[in-house]
Design a protein around this motif. Structure first.
Motif, PDB file in Angstrom:
ATOM      1  N   ASN A 187      52.996  42.560   9.980  1.00  0.00           N
ATOM      2  CA  ASN A 187      52.356  43.649  10.728  1.00  0.00           C
ATOM      3  C   ASN A 187      52.502  43.458  12.231  1.00  0.00           C
ATOM      4  N   ARG A 188      52.311  42.204  12.694  1.00  0.00           N
ATOM      5  CA  ARG A 188      52.445  41.936  14.122  1.00  0.00           C
ATOM      6  C   ARG A 188      53.870  42.205  14.598  1.00  0.00           C
ATOM      7  N   TRP A 191      54.369  46.034  14.754  1.00  0.00           N
ATOM      8  CA  TRP A 191      53.742  46.618  15.928  1.00  0.00           C
ATOM      9  C   TRP A 191      54.467  46.212  17.199  1.00  0.00           C
ATOM     10  N   ARG A 195      55.973  48.923  19.717  1.00  0.00           N
ATOM     11  CA  ARG A 195      55.637  48.985  21.141  1.00  0.00           C
ATOM     12  C   ARG A 195      56.889  48.895  22.009  1.00  0.00           C
TER      13      ARG A 195
END
Length: 222
Positions: A187-188, A191, A195
């Motif tokens: 997930n990190r 994201w 970004r």
């Protein structure tokens, strides 16, 4: 909680008094803590064989030449086979470490002898292979004189704690933590990439806007 296999050696160790020189297990639990309490009750200078019942398990102990050999088994495991196992690891251990065992520090032999314990535990826990061991009745006949008594015979009041043995609980918990951390990392990363894409698109849009505005002003002023 996972049920252990029928008739197996759960844990084994070799110690000089309470100094554990090597040990092996494929299971999880508090039996190592329990074992340290048991070791404290024996004098390594007094040779002999002993068997103790502890909840649903048996602790088999052989003391010889100032060393303690211990095997923890399920309660349905043959004592004769357990002591044959102890005799085997005793012979192998003395053959390799006879000259250094008197001054060895804790776990000094673990790296070199742990594999031997693992292989012999697996071998003697195999019912098909132990048929050959059963033929060695003459070599371990004296085991018949070793009666299994309750561990409370040698423990002081309050020393006995519940024996916990679990093959999969901790491993499953570790796998769950690993899966969770893997998902969090995924997930990190997602994201982070998102970004970065937003930043890239935003920067490109800003540059394009500046170029258009500059062209518009230039066009109007020309």
């Amino acid at each position: 909680r996972c049920k252990l296999e029928v008739g197996m050696i759960v844990y084994s160790l070799i110690s000089r008094g309470t100094t554990v020189l090597c040990e092996h297990t494929s299971n999880t639990g508090n039996f190592q803590q329990v074992t340290r309490t048991i070791l404290d009750k024996f004098d390594e200078k007094c040779d002999g064989k002993h068997s103790y019942t502890y909840d649903n398990h048996l602790f088999h102990i052989m003391i010889q030449n100032n060393l303690i050999y211990l095997a923890m088994t399920t309660n349905d495991f043959e004592r004769r086979i357990a002591f044959a196992f102890l005799e085997k690891i005793r012979a192998d251990f003395e053959s390799e470490f006879a000259s250094s065992v008197a001054t060895a520090v804790a776990y000094e032999m673990n790296k070199r002898f742990n594999k031997v314990l693992s292989e012999q535990m697996e071998y003697f826990s195999d019912s098909a292979k132990t048929d050959k061991v059963n033929a060695l009745k003459g070599d371990i006949e004296d085991v018949k004189q070793v009666m299994a008594v309750n561990i409370e015979r040698i423990l002081d009041r309050g020393e006995k704690i519940e024996l916990l043995v679990d093959r999969t609980a901790d491993l499953q918990e570790q796998a769950t933590r690993f899966k969770r951390s893997g998902a969090e990392l995924k997930n990190r990363m997602w994201w982070g990439q998102f970004r970065l894409q937003i930043l890239t698109v935003g920067s490109a849009s800003a540059v394009l806007f500046i170029v258009i505005m500059a062209s518009t002003k230039c066009f109007g002023g020309c």
